[in-house]
Design an enzyme around this catalytic site. Structure first.
Site, PDB file in Angstrom:
ATOM      1  N   THR A 117     -23.393 -46.860  -1.451  1.00  9.27           N
ATOM      2  CA  THR A 117     -23.699 -48.021  -0.616  1.00  9.27           C
ATOM      3  C   THR A 117     -23.091 -47.870   0.774  1.00  9.27           C
ATOM      4  OG1 THR A 117     -23.114 -50.357  -0.302  1.00  9.27           O
ATOM      5  CG2 THR A 117     -21.703 -49.111  -1.751  1.00  9.27           C
ATOM      6  N   TYR A 141     -15.787 -53.859  -4.189  1.00  4.73           N
ATOM      7  CA  TYR A 141     -17.105 -53.284  -4.496  1.00  4.73           C
ATOM      8  C   TYR A 141     -17.257 -51.926  -3.807  1.00  4.73           C
ATOM      9  CZ  TYR A 141     -22.150 -52.491  -4.068  1.00  4.73           C
ATOM     10  OH  TYR A 141     -23.391 -51.915  -4.062  1.00  4.73           O
TER      11      TYR A 141
HETATM   12  N1  LIG Z   1     -29.405 -54.170  -3.708  1.00  9.06           N
HETATM   13  C1  LIG Z   1     -28.866 -53.577  -2.644  1.00  9.06           C
HETATM   14  O1  LIG Z   1     -29.129 -53.949  -1.491  1.00  9.06           O
HETATM   15  C2  LIG Z   1     -27.939 -52.386  -2.849  1.00  9.06           C
HETATM   16  C3  LIG Z   1     -27.369 -51.800  -1.704  1.00  9.06           C
HETATM   17  C4  LIG Z   1     -26.526 -50.708  -1.871  1.00  9.06           C
HETATM   18  C5  LIG Z   1     -26.293 -50.166  -3.137  1.00  9.06           C
HETATM   19  N2  LIG Z   1     -26.853 -50.761  -4.228  1.00  9.06           N
HETATM   20  C6  LIG Z   1     -26.589 -50.154  -5.550  1.00  9.06           C
HETATM   21  O2  LIG Z   1     -27.812 -49.956  -6.236  1.00  9.06           O
HETATM   22  C7  LIG Z   1     -27.621 -50.047  -7.643  1.00  9.06           C
HETATM   23  C8  LIG Z   1     -28.656 -50.974  -8.235  1.00  9.06           C
HETATM   24  O3  LIG Z   1     -28.525 -52.261  -7.655  1.00  9.06           O
HETATM   25  P1  LIG Z   1     -29.588 -53.416  -7.904  1.00  9.06           P
HETATM   26  O4  LIG Z   1     -29.744 -54.178  -6.640  1.00  9.06           O
HETATM   27  O5  LIG Z   1     -30.781 -52.868  -8.563  1.00  9.06           O
HETATM   28  O6  LIG Z   1     -28.762 -54.345  -8.930  1.00  9.06           O
HETATM   29  P2  LIG Z   1     -29.202 -54.975 -10.337  1.00  9.06           P
HETATM   30  O7  LIG Z   1     -28.090 -55.920 -10.720  1.00  9.06           O
HETATM   31  O8  LIG Z   1     -30.583 -55.507 -10.272  1.00  9.06           O
HETATM   32  O9  LIG Z   1     -29.196 -53.711 -11.300  1.00  9.06           O
HETATM   33  C9  LIG Z   1     -28.039 -53.219 -11.948  1.00  9.06           C
HETATM   34  C10 LIG Z   1     -28.445 -52.883 -13.389  1.00  9.06           C
HETATM   35  O10 LIG Z   1     -27.342 -52.274 -14.053  1.00  9.06           O
HETATM   36  C11 LIG Z   1     -27.202 -52.851 -15.353  1.00  9.06           C
HETATM   37  N3  LIG Z   1     -25.800 -52.661 -15.740  1.00  9.06           N
HETATM   38  C12 LIG Z   1     -24.699 -53.147 -15.112  1.00  9.06           C
HETATM   39  N4  LIG Z   1     -23.585 -52.725 -15.739  1.00  9.06           N
HETATM   40  C13 LIG Z   1     -23.983 -51.943 -16.774  1.00  9.06           C
HETATM   41  C14 LIG Z   1     -23.297 -51.211 -17.780  1.00  9.06           C
HETATM   42  N5  LIG Z   1     -21.956 -51.209 -17.876  1.00  9.06           N
HETATM   43  N6  LIG Z   1     -24.017 -50.489 -18.679  1.00  9.06           N
HETATM   44  C15 LIG Z   1     -25.378 -50.491 -18.624  1.00  9.06           C
HETATM   45  N7  LIG Z   1     -26.082 -51.184 -17.692  1.00  9.06           N
HETATM   46  C16 LIG Z   1     -25.389 -51.894 -16.779  1.00  9.06           C
HETATM   47  C17 LIG Z   1     -27.633 -54.295 -15.175  1.00  9.06           C
HETATM   48  O11 LIG Z   1     -28.041 -54.936 -16.373  1.00  9.06           O
HETATM   49  C18 LIG Z   1     -28.808 -54.125 -14.204  1.00  9.06           C
HETATM   50  O12 LIG Z   1     -30.023 -53.904 -14.895  1.00  9.06           O
HETATM   51  C19 LIG Z   1     -26.178 -50.509  -7.835  1.00  9.06           C
HETATM   52  O13 LIG Z   1     -25.395 -49.375  -8.183  1.00  9.06           O
HETATM   53  C20 LIG Z   1     -25.779 -51.044  -6.476  1.00  9.06           C
HETATM   54  O14 LIG Z   1     -24.396 -50.918  -6.252  1.00  9.06           O
HETATM   55  C21 LIG Z   1     -27.661 -51.864  -4.122  1.00  9.06           C
HETATM   56  O1  LIG Z   2     -28.474 -66.810   2.736  1.00 14.60           O
HETATM   57  C1  LIG Z   2     -28.103 -65.863   3.463  1.00 14.60           C
HETATM   58  C2  LIG Z   2     -27.929 -64.543   2.958  1.00 14.60           C
HETATM   59  C3  LIG Z   2     -27.483 -63.559   3.827  1.00 14.60           C
HETATM   60  N1  LIG Z   2     -27.225 -63.860   5.141  1.00 14.60           N
HETATM   61  C4  LIG Z   2     -26.766 -62.786   6.047  1.00 14.60           C
HETATM   62  O2  LIG Z   2     -27.714 -61.753   6.011  1.00 14.60           O
HETATM   63  C5  LIG Z   2     -27.086 -60.473   6.153  1.00 14.60           C
HETATM   64  C6  LIG Z   2     -27.462 -59.599   4.982  1.00 14.60           C
HETATM   65  O3  LIG Z   2     -26.864 -60.147   3.801  1.00 14.60           O
HETATM   66  P1  LIG Z   2     -27.230 -59.689   2.311  1.00 14.60           P
HETATM   67  O4  LIG Z   2     -28.707 -59.660   2.165  1.00 14.60           O
HETATM   68  O5  LIG Z   2     -26.435 -60.548   1.386  1.00 14.60           O
HETATM   69  O6  LIG Z   2     -26.735 -58.182   2.255  1.00 14.60           O
HETATM   70  P2  LIG Z   2     -25.326 -57.518   2.626  1.00 14.60           P
HETATM   71  O7  LIG Z   2     -24.198 -58.464   2.501  1.00 14.60           O
HETATM   72  O8  LIG Z   2     -25.508 -56.815   3.950  1.00 14.60           O
HETATM   73  O9  LIG Z   2     -25.149 -56.466   1.443  1.00 14.60           O
HETATM   74  C7  LIG Z   2     -26.229 -55.650   0.948  1.00 14.60           C
HETATM   75  O10 LIG Z   2     -26.211 -54.397   1.553  1.00 14.60           O
HETATM   76  C8  LIG Z   2     -25.030 -53.629   1.310  1.00 14.60           C
HETATM   77  C9  LIG Z   2     -25.174 -52.320   2.022  1.00 14.60           C
HETATM   78  O11 LIG Z   2     -25.418 -52.521   3.382  1.00 14.60           O
HETATM   79  C10 LIG Z   2     -24.878 -53.397  -0.183  1.00 14.60           C
HETATM   80  O12 LIG Z   2     -23.711 -52.688  -0.428  1.00 14.60           O
HETATM   81  C11 LIG Z   2     -24.858 -54.722  -0.934  1.00 14.60           C
HETATM   82  O13 LIG Z   2     -24.840 -54.454  -2.332  1.00 14.60           O
HETATM   83  C12 LIG Z   2     -26.092 -55.494  -0.568  1.00 14.60           C
HETATM   84  O14 LIG Z   2     -26.063 -56.777  -1.178  1.00 14.60           O
HETATM   85  C13 LIG Z   2     -25.571 -60.762   6.220  1.00 14.60           C
HETATM   86  O15 LIG Z   2     -25.198 -60.825   7.560  1.00 14.60           O
HETATM   87  C14 LIG Z   2     -25.441 -62.173   5.620  1.00 14.60           C
HETATM   88  O16 LIG Z   2     -24.377 -62.913   6.149  1.00 14.60           O
HETATM   89  C15 LIG Z   2     -27.400 -65.135   5.643  1.00 14.60           C
HETATM   90  O17 LIG Z   2     -27.157 -65.397   6.815  1.00 14.60           O
HETATM   91  N2  LIG Z   2     -27.839 -66.103   4.787  1.00 14.60           N
END
Ligand SMILES: NC(=O)c1ccc[n+]([C@@H]2O[C@H](COP(=O)([O-])OP(=O)(O)OC[C@H]3O[C@@H](n4cnc5c(N)ncnc54)[C@H](O)[C@@H]3O)[C@@H](O)[C@H]2O)c1
Ligand SMILES: O=c1ccn([C@@H]2O[C@H](COP(=O)(O)OP(=O)(O)O[C@H]3O[C@H](CO)[C@@H](O)[C@H](O)[C@H]3O)[C@@H](O)[C@H]2O)c(=O)[nH]1
Length: 329
Positions: A117, A141
């Site tokens: 991330t 995190y």
């Molecule tokens: N969503 C974002 O913007 C974002 C940004 C940066 C990194 N990531 C990374 O991407 C990955 C996926 O994120 P996501 O947004 O799909 O989240 P998500 O919560 O939708 O998916 C995570 C999945 O992992 C499973 N899980 C959690 N702990 C587990 C365990 N101990 N054993 C088996 N399964 C488990 C959950 O049930 C879920 O299905 C994560 O590693 C997260 O850190 C997400």
């Molecule tokens: O209701 C809302 C939700 C978000 N924000 C803003 O929108 C931006 C983006 O927020 P969000 O969508 O929550 O994402 P981030 O906090 O930037 O984090 C995301 O992106 C990261 C990497 O950049 C990952 O590590 C995290 O898992 C993922 O949730 C931030 O400035 C927030 O403060 C608002 O103003 N209002």
């Protein structure tokens, strides 16, 4: 040969499963369904419900399915929750990743693709952020993910597996064919929350901070479409299977949008002028995070297909509508 996708019932993992199946791969999903959904796993993939920290289960799954590579998505992902429950985050994201890696090494798995991330950079001193900037995560995190990157580096040196750590910026949008999307009801992601406000599922949208040193005072982020991101994983897997070296790559478009710009796009695309409330900063938010995005294109030959915020918002809105319809049915 089959690919084990941990967290494959979650938002991004389910898009990876689709991308792998579309590429003709055999896929096994391991997920404890803590935040994921059984219905997000397509029938063509095998599903194992369980904990990635359960070494015996992972060992059995690797042996039974002939796993040669693991795409490791499973994690807890909510930054403020990691601040209030750091030990829970270190357990799930770091300690259980260690157990998964140990079972992988013992089971002869050759390659790992890891969901890292942009949170590993903390408050970066430069934007766009290059991959070689020193890592200074500012919350548990980000630290839990940084430690897993370190375990991968050390394991690659010691045991000969190869890995690609992908540092995602802000992931958004949904499968263009409507097969998956962000389904977590209490998700906090800006584009999801704004779409819910546009569809009347939330009464208003809060903007967290309007006094940042950015173009309009709100935070700037680099939003990458989820299937484009999944595609980068498939290319990373090809790279490793062809004998390529371990890599760490940012995943973003190298293009920043402010929170207010995102809201304008959601209003324009949805045609709904929902209420927006200007609020104080949310703790822990860096002002701007834009990916230095050249390396992933150069090394993997990655070409984004959906680098367009309007299109990403259209997909997110379509997914929210389909979720609402399936809940009403
Ligand atoms: N969503 C974002 O913007 C974002 C940004 C940066 C990194 N990531 C990374 O991407 C990955 C996926 O994120 P996501 O947004 O799909 O989240 P998500 O919560 O939708 O998916 C995570 C999945 O992992 C499973 N899980 C959690 N702990 C587990 C365990 N101990 N054993 C088996 N399964 C488990 C959950 O049930 C879920 O299905 C994560 O590693 C997260 O850190 C997400
Ligand atoms: O209701 C809302 C939700 C978000 N924000 C803003 O929108 C931006 C983006 O927020 P969000 O969508 O929550 O994402 P981030 O906090 O930037 O984090 C995301 O992106 C990261 C990497 O950049 C990952 O590590 C995290 O898992 C993922 O949730 C931030 O400035 C927030 O403060 C608002 O103003 N209002």
């Amino acid at each position: 040969m089959a690919v084990l996708v941990t967290g494959g019932a979650g938002y991004i993992g389910s898009h990876m499963v689709l991308e792998l199946l579309d590429a003709g791969e055999s896929v096994v999903v391991l997920d404890d369904l803590s935040t994921g959904f059984r219905r997000a796993v397509p029938a063509q993939a095998q599903f194992v419900q369980g904990d990635m920290g359960d070494g015996a289960l992972v060992a059995r799954t690797i042996a039974e399915h002939g796993i040669d590579a693991i795409a490791h998505f499973a994690a807890r992902i909510v930054v403020p929750e990691s601040v209030s429950d750091p030990l829970g985050y270190y357990l799930n994201n770091t300690v259980k990743s260690r157990a998964l890696l140990e079972a992988a090494v013992k089971g002869g798995v050759r390659h790992v693709i890891f969901s890292s991330t942009a949170a590993v950079y903390g408050e970066p001193s430069v934007n766009p952020v290059p991959e070689d900037l020193p890592l200074e995560p500012i919350n548990p995190y980000g630290r839990s993910k940084m430690m897993t990157e370190w375990m991968l580096q050390d394991s690659a040196r010691a045991y000969g597996l190869t890995y690609v750590a992908l540092r995602y910026f802000n992931v958004a949008g949904a499968d263009p064919k409507g097969r998956s999307g962000q389904s977590t009801p209490q998700a906090t992601h800006l584009i999801k929350v704004a779409c819910q406000a546009a569809l009347g599922q939330r009464p208003y949208l809060d903007v967290f901070g309007t006094d940042y040193p950015t173009k309009d005072g709100s935070c700037v982020r680099d939003y990458i479409q989820v299937s484009d991101l999944a595609r980068a994983h498939v290319l990373a897997l090809d790279h490793l299977r062809k004998g390529g070296d371990s890599l760490t790559l940012n995943c973003g478009y190298g293009q920043g949008y402010s929170v207010l710009e995102v809201i304008d796009v959601v209003k324009r695309v949805s045609g709904v002028d929902f209420e927006v409330r200007l609020c104080p900063r949310r703790p822990g938010d860096p002002a701007a995070l834009i990916a230095g995005a050249d390396r992933v294109r150069e090394v993997l030959g990655w070409q984004p297909r959906y680098q367009n915020l309007e299109r990403i918002v259209e997909q997110a809105l379509a997914w929210e509508r389909s979720l609402a319809e399936s809940e009403a049915a």
